[in-house]
Design an enzyme around this catalytic site. Structure first.
Site, PDB file in Angstrom:
ATOM      1  N   ALA A   1       1.978  -0.289  10.926  1.00 22.98           N
ATOM      2  CA  ALA A   1       1.526  -1.643  10.617  1.00 22.98           C
ATOM      3  C   ALA A   1       0.781  -1.597   9.291  1.00 22.98           C
ATOM      4  O   ALA A   1       0.438  -0.524   8.807  1.00 22.98           O
ATOM      5  CB  ALA A   1       0.612  -2.171  11.724  1.00 22.98           C
ATOM      6  N   MET A   2       0.521  -2.776   8.717  1.00 26.63           N
ATOM      7  CA  MET A   2      -0.201  -2.846   7.438  1.00 26.63           C
ATOM      8  C   MET A   2      -1.156  -4.025   7.455  1.00 26.63           C
ATOM      9  O   MET A   2      -0.773  -5.140   7.805  1.00 26.63           O
ATOM     10  CB  MET A   2       0.813  -2.979   6.286  1.00 26.63           C
ATOM     11  CG  MET A   2       0.182  -3.198   4.926  1.00 26.63           C
ATOM     12  SD  MET A   2      -0.890  -1.802   4.476  1.00 26.63           S
ATOM     13  CE  MET A   2      -2.055  -2.649   3.413  1.00 26.63           C
ATOM     14  N   GLU A   3      -2.418  -3.749   7.035  1.00 22.21           N
ATOM     15  CA  GLU A   3      -3.517  -4.690   7.228  1.00 22.21           C
ATOM     16  C   GLU A   3      -3.650  -5.777   6.171  1.00 22.21           C
ATOM     17  O   GLU A   3      -4.762  -6.248   5.911  1.00 22.21           O
ATOM     18  CB  GLU A   3      -4.827  -3.896   7.287  1.00 22.21           C
ATOM     19  CG  GLU A   3      -5.251  -3.263   5.956  1.00 22.21           C
ATOM     20  CD  GLU A   3      -4.830  -1.817   5.761  1.00 22.21           C
ATOM     21  OE1 GLU A   3      -5.425  -1.135   4.923  1.00 22.21           O
ATOM     22  OE2 GLU A   3      -3.884  -1.369   6.447  1.00 22.21           O
ATOM     23  N   ASN A   4      -2.552  -6.213   5.531  1.00 25.76           N
ATOM     24  CA  ASN A   4      -2.672  -7.260   4.504  1.00 25.76           C
ATOM     25  C   ASN A   4      -3.628  -8.342   4.993  1.00 25.76           C
ATOM     26  O   ASN A   4      -3.523  -8.816   6.131  1.00 25.76           O
ATOM     27  CB  ASN A   4      -1.307  -7.901   4.223  1.00 25.76           C
ATOM     28  CG  ASN A   4      -0.205  -6.876   4.149  1.00 25.76           C
ATOM     29  OD1 ASN A   4      -0.210  -6.019   3.295  1.00 25.76           O
ATOM     30  ND2 ASN A   4       0.733  -6.940   5.089  1.00 25.76           N
TER      31      ASN A   4
ATOM     32  N   GLU B   1      -9.189   4.489   6.647  1.00 33.13           N
ATOM     33  CA  GLU B   1      -8.321   4.857   7.766  1.00 33.13           C
ATOM     34  C   GLU B   1      -9.073   5.578   8.881  1.00 33.13           C
ATOM     35  O   GLU B   1      -8.835   5.338  10.057  1.00 33.13           O
ATOM     36  CB  GLU B   1      -7.137   5.693   7.273  1.00 33.13           C
ATOM     37  CG  GLU B   1      -6.224   4.948   6.300  1.00 33.13           C
ATOM     38  CD  GLU B   1      -5.677   3.645   6.868  1.00 33.13           C
ATOM     39  OE1 GLU B   1      -5.825   3.378   8.069  1.00 33.13           O
ATOM     40  OE2 GLU B   1      -5.103   2.867   6.079  1.00 33.13           O
TER      41      GLU B   1
ATOM     42  N   HIS C   1      -6.841  -1.623  15.256  1.00 33.10           N
ATOM     43  CA  HIS C   1      -6.947  -0.879  13.997  1.00 33.10           C
ATOM     44  C   HIS C   1      -6.807  -1.819  12.795  1.00 33.10           C
ATOM     45  O   HIS C   1      -7.641  -1.839  11.892  1.00 33.10           O
ATOM     46  CB  HIS C   1      -5.842   0.192  13.981  1.00 33.10           C
ATOM     47  CG  HIS C   1      -5.819   1.053  12.752  1.00 33.10           C
ATOM     48  ND1 HIS C   1      -6.308   2.335  12.737  1.00 33.10           N
ATOM     49  CD2 HIS C   1      -5.362   0.832  11.493  1.00 33.10           C
ATOM     50  CE1 HIS C   1      -6.145   2.860  11.529  1.00 33.10           C
ATOM     51  NE2 HIS C   1      -5.568   1.967  10.760  1.00 33.10           N
ATOM     52  N   GLU C   2      -5.737  -2.619  12.815  1.00 36.29           N
ATOM     53  CA  GLU C   2      -5.471  -3.476  11.639  1.00 36.29           C
ATOM     54  C   GLU C   2      -6.519  -4.577  11.486  1.00 36.29           C
ATOM     55  O   GLU C   2      -6.875  -4.959  10.374  1.00 36.29           O
ATOM     56  CB  GLU C   2      -4.066  -4.086  11.717  1.00 36.29           C
ATOM     57  CG  GLU C   2      -2.925  -3.077  11.852  1.00 36.29           C
ATOM     58  CD  GLU C   2      -2.948  -1.962  10.812  1.00 36.29           C
ATOM     59  OE1 GLU C   2      -3.431  -2.183   9.688  1.00 36.29           O
ATOM     60  OE2 GLU C   2      -2.477  -0.853  11.128  1.00 36.29           O
TER      61      GLU C   2
ATOM     62  N   GLU D   1       0.853  -1.183   0.000  1.00 35.13           N
ATOM     63  CA  GLU D   1       0.000   0.000   0.000  1.00 35.13           C
ATOM     64  C   GLU D   1       0.899   1.246   0.000  1.00 35.13           C
ATOM     65  O   GLU D   1       1.864   1.310   0.763  1.00 35.13           O
ATOM     66  CB  GLU D   1      -0.897   0.035   1.246  1.00 35.13           C
ATOM     67  CG  GLU D   1      -1.942   1.129   1.120  1.00 35.13           C
ATOM     68  CD  GLU D   1      -2.886   1.210   2.324  1.00 35.13           C
ATOM     69  OE1 GLU D   1      -4.010   1.685   2.143  1.00 35.13           O
ATOM     70  OE2 GLU D   1      -2.500   0.795   3.421  1.00 35.13           O
TER      71      GLU D   1
ATOM     72  N   HIS E   1      -9.613  -3.397   9.758  1.00 34.55           N
ATOM     73  CA  HIS E   1      -9.445  -3.333   8.294  1.00 34.55           C
ATOM     74  C   HIS E   1      -9.775  -4.658   7.607  1.00 34.55           C
ATOM     75  O   HIS E   1     -10.042  -4.677   6.408  1.00 34.55           O
ATOM     76  CB  HIS E   1      -7.997  -2.981   7.948  1.00 34.55           C
ATOM     77  CG  HIS E   1      -7.675  -1.526   7.980  1.00 34.55           C
ATOM     78  ND1 HIS E   1      -8.442  -0.558   7.348  1.00 34.55           N
ATOM     79  CD2 HIS E   1      -6.637  -0.850   8.548  1.00 34.55           C
ATOM     80  CE1 HIS E   1      -7.880   0.634   7.526  1.00 34.55           C
ATOM     81  NE2 HIS E   1      -6.791   0.487   8.254  1.00 34.55           N
TER      82      HIS E   1
END
Length: 844
Positions: free
Chosen positions: A244-247, A302, A279-280, A107, A283
């Site tokens: 962090a990233m919500e893959n 977001e 949060h993640e 992203e 998503h």
């Protein structure tokens, strides 16, 4: 390092063509061919790369006919060092060797660096992923492993095949290859949850695992839509630009956003991990199951996740009083940024991919979360959940826009959601609500009006924008209960509150939920102030009142002296978040007054204000204390230590020496304030000791804790040493920014030195962050605190000759802030000085 890939796409050709255009960046295609269903393979004869647009055109000798077919591509890509795309992340093994993991961060627009694709959120596909990896490494992707077999050509490799993903956007694809341990559990609704940690640190994954296993059922229930994958992995990545990233199914985190060591992690870190996990995981539904149509609607993803993470943490840890903290952490931050002329609407038209990075900011996240909180309050929880469920079911596995969400919420609530919310998402800024009152018999008549609030003062132009403002009102009779709700849909209105006696106070916006500032008439304000002293106002309202007045003083609408007087009313304040917000505003004021010759007087004011609460708390936790007491102690001792409170400084030095000598290890919650205090008043030996502690630290949280306070050192040669350290091998690339920011935020000379350092090392810093949002953060932290007009000119001209496209708006915002600071200083410095002097003067 090069990687060879084979990529197959089943594609529907909708009209005959002899060209295929795809997204592609830093990739060399070796061969490409198209096999129509039941037809002969056609080899591509040319690859034309449009590097500027990150595209490639594949040319074929004859037209590809309508219908299904398979596109095959062999290509070579690079495992880069840019923390985006498919990249390598450096870590140290338990035996001290430097090693690398291969990880992804796609992203917003970096899947195209790992494989040629149509890299836009609305173009969804299913993915079948197979990884060929060294057999002693862990290989993970979005889905569960369905087959693992030795590679036919090399006995040291294995071929790992993963199940087919649901239909999803490219930016959510992920793979990780490295050495990891894990802890696992199953959520009450049967989803396998694993937290992957560096080798030997599985224990540090347990807290995040507990949060994740509580959170999944909470969201299942809240959305009434089950989590659609069989598993979810949360993994700590050493080099990671974001938090962090919500893959989907494989969420990647910075180590500090996932790992908690019971002995060495402080309370604020636990809270941070809980929020980021919340949060993640939100998503997984909101973003992954239903995805925004285009980056213009990024805020939906977001802002929503930034709101619901608090709902989730409040469910898991009610003792955190997290909604009060939301006001200080998100709401006031968004108001400050959104009052600038260089702000932007929540919904921004995004054209070129380079523009996407710019909107990962406090408007998309914090203002987005704040207006959703306001909306939730306006609709009520039951209708809100009904609307959310309808939205997720209607658009699951598809894409949606902001309007689609409004439609579903409007149908569920019967309220004019699109009309109300359009005024908050499509135009930038927010209103200031002016309130005046008069008593008529037993009734109170309120006159309420709105106009745009600007950081530079009231907006007096003819065509002033207006908002649809949900307004709530409470009285001293019951400060927790809303007496009346109205929707202000014009410039001004008059409201009658029945049976409110002359001795009662009126509070607008109880709970500080509406996204606006308030300017009370002086009589109304006077009547509210005792509610601060006797604590009859709710904590969040005490905080909101003080924060509004502080921002009015910065905008020149009231004198800063009024705010200093108000701050002195907080002597009995017990609430952590209220102190945190006060502390933050005093920090802004202290930074502003560092440009004057009476900086010491404001330090004295801070010492006087914080001493009583410091004495009450003491240094050691007492039986029965909780999470918020630990946060408050850390905040207060740090504030007193930095301001040079002698007893705090002496105690901090004593405890620091015992800690370093191994006599008595400092509890994690006291480390930041103690480190900060001894450095602020320390010498080169103190700095060397601190750098030694940094080298010995085995945990990233401890390294970061030290990195953030190193800038407090005051001698010019030592400041330079800290800045050089920021770019050394000892600091992870993503953390350099907080070291430099720490220097800039600590003192006047630190600010000058940090800015010079950034200019001198611009090329290296810019190449390192390649226009991602870390470059914006670096610029903001370095220059935001200046308060001299000519510095705005200098900053502007530097970035004109050293363009940073992804940070253009940040540069404008910083220049605007510098000019606002300078105007504030010119306007109020003398009055502040006089007030601080007469405070100390003996009574005549």
């Amino acid at each position: 390092m090069l990687i060879l890939n084979k990529w197959r796409l089943v594609k529907l050709v909708t009209q005959a063509t002899n060209q295929i255009v795809m997204n592609c960046a830093d990739i060399d295609i070796i061969t490409a061919s198209f096999v129509p269903q039941g037809g002969e393979e056609i080899n591509a004869t040319g690859f034309n790369y449009q590097n500027e647009d990150e595209k490639v055109t594949l040319s074929f000798p004859s037209a590809l006919q309508k219908g299904f077919g398979t596109l095959k591509i062999d290509f070579v890509g690079e495992l880069n060092d840019k923390m985006k795309g498919f990249y390598r992340s450096k870590y140290t093994s338990p035996t001290g060797e430097i090693r690398y993991a291969a990880v992804t961060q796609f992203e917003a627009t970096d899947a195209r660096r790992a494989f040629p694709c149509w890299d836009e959120p609305a173009i969804k596909a299913t993915f079948d992923i197979t990884l060929i990896v060294p057999k002693d490494r862990v290989a993970l992707s979005n889905m569960n492993v369905i087959d693992r077999k030795p590679h036919p050509d090399d006995e040291n490799l294995v071929e790992v095949k993963f199940a087919t993903t649901p239909i999803m956007s490219t930016y959510l694809v992920a793979f990780v290859i490295g050495e990891y341990d894990y802890v696992e559990s199953q959520s009450s609704d049967g989803v396998m949850v694993r937290v992957y940690t560096p080798v030997g640190k599985a224990e540090q994954g347990k807290f995040a695992l507990e949060v994740a296993t509580k959170t999944l059922p909470f969201y299942n229930d809240y959305f009434s839509v089950p989590y659609p994958l069989p598993k979810i992995d949360l993994i700590a990545i050493a080099d990671f630009a974001a938090g962090a990233m919500e893959n989907w199914g494989l969420v990647t985190y910075r180590e500090t956003a996932l790992l908690i060591d019971p002995k060495n992690s402080c309370s604020s870190s636990r809270q941070w991990v809980a929020l980021v996990v919340g949060h993640e995981l939100a998503h997984q539904w909101f973003g992954n199951l239903v995805t925004m149509e285009w980056w213009t609607h990024l805020w939906l993803n977001e802002g929503f996740a930034s709101w619901i993470e608090y709902l989730c943490v409040d469910h898991c840890f009610p003792e955190y009083d997290i909604w009060t903290q939301f006001v200080s952490a998100d709401y006031t931050r968004a108001l400050d940024l959104d009052a600038l002329d260089s702000s932007h609407p929540i919904e921004v038209n995004v054209g070129h991919p380079s523009e996407v990075d710019e909107i990962f900011d406090a408007i998309s996240y914090s203002k987005g979360a704040s207006v959703i909180r306001m909306l939730h309050n306006y609709i009520g929880d039951e209708d809100f959940r009904k609307g959310m469920n309808a939205y997720l079911l209607k658009f699951q596995h598809k894409n949606a826009s902001t309007e689609d969400l409004w439609d579903c919420l409007e149908q569920a609530s019967g309220k004019p959601i699109a009309a109300v919310m359009g005024s908050w998402t499509k135009q930038m800024g927010f209103p200031i609500i002016a309130v005046d009152q008069e008593q008529q018999g037993d009734d109170r008549i309120l006159k309420i009006s709105q106009k745009k609030f600007c950081a530079s003062g009231p907006h007096n132009e003819e065509n002033c924008p207006s908002w649809m403002v949900p307004i709530s009102i409470c009285t001293s009779e019951d400060p927790k209960c809303t007496k009346l709700k109205v929707l202000l849909d014009r410039q001004e209105t008059t409201i009658t509150l029945n049976s409110v006696g002359p001795d009662q106070w009126i509070k607008i916006n109880p709970g500080t939920v509406g996204f606006y500032r308030i300017q009370y008439s002086s009589s109304m304000l006077e009547s509210l102030l005792p509610g601060i002293r006797d604590l009859s106002l709710q904590p969040v309202d005490r905080l909101g009142l003080q924060n509004d007045l502080f921002s009015l003083s910065r905008a020149g609408m009231i004198s800063t002296v009024e705010v200093l007087k108000l701050m002195e009313a907080f002597l009995n304040e017990p609430n952590y978040t209220v102190w945190s917000d006060l502390s933050c505003n005093l920090g802004v004021l202290s930074s502003l007054l560092s440009h004057t010759d009476f900086h010491e007087e404001i330090q004295e004011f801070i010492r006087d204000l914080f001493t009583p609460i410091g004495l009450k708390l003491g240094w050691d936790s007492k039986p029965g204390e909780g999470h918020l007491d630990a946060l408050l102690r850390s905040l207060v001792l740090g504030k007193l230590g930095k301001a040079g409170h002698k007893p705090t400084l002496e105690e901090a030095r004593r405890r620091f020496k015992d800690h370093v000598d191994g006599k008595q290890v400092l509890p994690a919650d006291l480390r930041s304030p103690v480190y900060l205090t001894v450095l602020k008043h320390g010498d080169s030996a103190t700095l060397d000791t601190m750098l030694k502690l940094h080298k010995q630290a085995d945990m990233q949280e401890e390294k970061n804790r030290i990195e953030r306070v190193l800038g407090a050192i005051s001698a010019p040669d030592l400041i330079q040493k800290v800045l050089n350290f920021a770019l050394s091998e000892d600091v992870r690339p993503q953390d350099t920014v907080s070291v430099i920011g720490g220097v800039a935020g600590s003192s006047k000379q630190g600010r000058k030195a940090a800015w010079k350092f950034v200019k001198d090392n611009w090329e290296e810093l810019y190449n390192r962050y390649q226009g991602g949002f870390l470059i914006s953060r670096l610029i903001k932290l370095t220059v935001d605190g200046f308060a001299i007009d000519k510095m705005a000119v200098e900053v502007k001209s530097f970035f004109e000759s050293h363009p940073a496209p992804a940070a253009e708006r940040t540069v404008q915002q910083c220049c605007e802030n510098i000019l606002l600071n300078a105007a504030w200083l010119k306007r109020d410095a003398e009055d502040i000085h006089q007030y601080l002097l007469q405070r100390k003067a003996p009574p005549v």
